[in-house]
Every structure is written in structure tokens, then in C-alpha cells.
Design a protein around this motif. Structure first.
Motif, PDB file in Angstrom:
ATOM      1  N   TRP A   1      27.991  48.260  13.732  1.00 38.52           N
ATOM      2  CA  TRP A   1      26.847  48.921  13.125  1.00 38.52           C
ATOM      3  C   TRP A   1      25.954  47.921  12.390  1.00 38.52           C
ATOM      4  CZ3 TRP A   1      29.704  53.835  11.030  1.00 38.52           C
ATOM      5  CH2 TRP A   1      29.560  54.874  11.968  1.00 38.52           C
TER       6      TRP A   1
ATOM      7  N   SER B   1      27.406  53.083  22.661  1.00 40.19           N
ATOM      8  CA  SER B   1      26.120  53.096  21.970  1.00 40.19           C
ATOM      9  C   SER B   1      26.244  53.882  20.682  1.00 40.19           C
ATOM     10  CB  SER B   1      25.030  53.688  22.876  1.00 40.19           C
ATOM     11  OG  SER B   1      25.336  55.030  23.207  1.00 40.19           O
TER      12      SER B   1
ATOM     13  N   TYR C   1      24.829  45.578  16.170  1.00 38.57           N
ATOM     14  CA  TYR C   1      24.875  46.276  17.458  1.00 38.57           C
ATOM     15  C   TYR C   1      25.502  45.444  18.571  1.00 38.57           C
ATOM     16  CZ  TYR C   1      21.834  49.474  14.964  1.00 38.57           C
ATOM     17  OH  TYR C   1      21.315  50.327  14.026  1.00 38.57           O
TER      18      TYR C   1
END
Length: 124
Positions: free
Chosen positions: A53, A71, A56
Motif C-alpha cells: 500500500w 490490485s 503499489y
């Protein structure tokens, strides 16, 4: 403390697709990493994919690389695992987990909080 709830599992034929979801609630931080793991009957927990987080970055197990995509949403409340061209050997309970470090890691012992899992069954 963060809580995780998985959904999206089901029964599909080989070659099909599923999109698993992991809903995160409670106290989460941008520095967390979220991983997907799976546990097949009689086997140890196996790493599938993880996403940071923080930046990414993603990492995948060789067994799913090229067939799966991990994702997350901008709010960092959901993590998804899109699984395509499913095989019978993908049959397992899929669990998501959170680790308090920035880089995605395949080691399940580094993950602190786990969801209950969602069953994926792939028939030939």
C-alpha cells in the motif's frame, strides 16, 4: 487493529476466471502490505501474490504469474485478486493477510492479521 474479510470464491471449470476480494476495515496504514495466500487440503499455506500500500509494488508466486493480477483501490480498503485460466491445482481456501512493512513479501510468518478465507474450487 485491522480486520479482513474475503469474498468472491466459488466453483468454476478449468480455464475460467474468478475475482477475489479482501475488504479491510479498522486501523490501516499506508505502509502496510497485503498478501493473498492459499491452503489446499493436506498442504501447507502457499503464497500467491502481495501488494504494497506504500508504493503499489507487487510480487507473485511462479505458479500464478501471468494468470493472476493483484490490485487495490485508492482508499486502501479493498485488495483484489483476479485469477484467470484457472487450473484444478488452484483449488484451495484463499486467505488475505496484512503485514506491517512496505515491501511485498512471500513469507506468511511476516503477516500479522489474517482473514477467514474463501473457497475456490476448479474442476477439470
Amino acid at each position: 487493529q485491522v480486520q479482513l474479510v474475503e469474498s468472491g470464491g466459488g466453483s468454476v471449470q478449468a480455464g475460467g476466471s474468478l475475482r477475489l476480494s479482501c475488504a479491510a476495515s479498522g486501523r490501516t496504514f499506508a505502509t502496510y502490505t497485503v498478501g493473498w495466500f492459499r491452503r489446499a487440503p493436506g498442504k501447507d499455506r502457499e503464497f500467491v501474490a502481495a501488494i504494497s500500500w506504500s508504493n503499489y509494488d507487487t510480487t507473485y508466486a511462479d505458479s500464478v504469474k501471468g494468470r493472476s493480477t493483484i490490485s487495490t483501490n485508492n482508499a486502501k480498503t479493498m485488495v483484489y485478486l483476479q485469477m484467470d485460466r484457472l487450473k484444478p491445482e488452484d483449488t484451495a481456501v484463499y486467505l488475505c493477510a496484512v503485514a506491517q512493512f512496505r515491501e511485498p513479501d512471500p513469507d506468511p510468518s511476516k503477516y500479522d492479521v489474517w482473514g477467514q478465507g474463501t473457497q475456490v474450487t476448479v474442476s477439470s
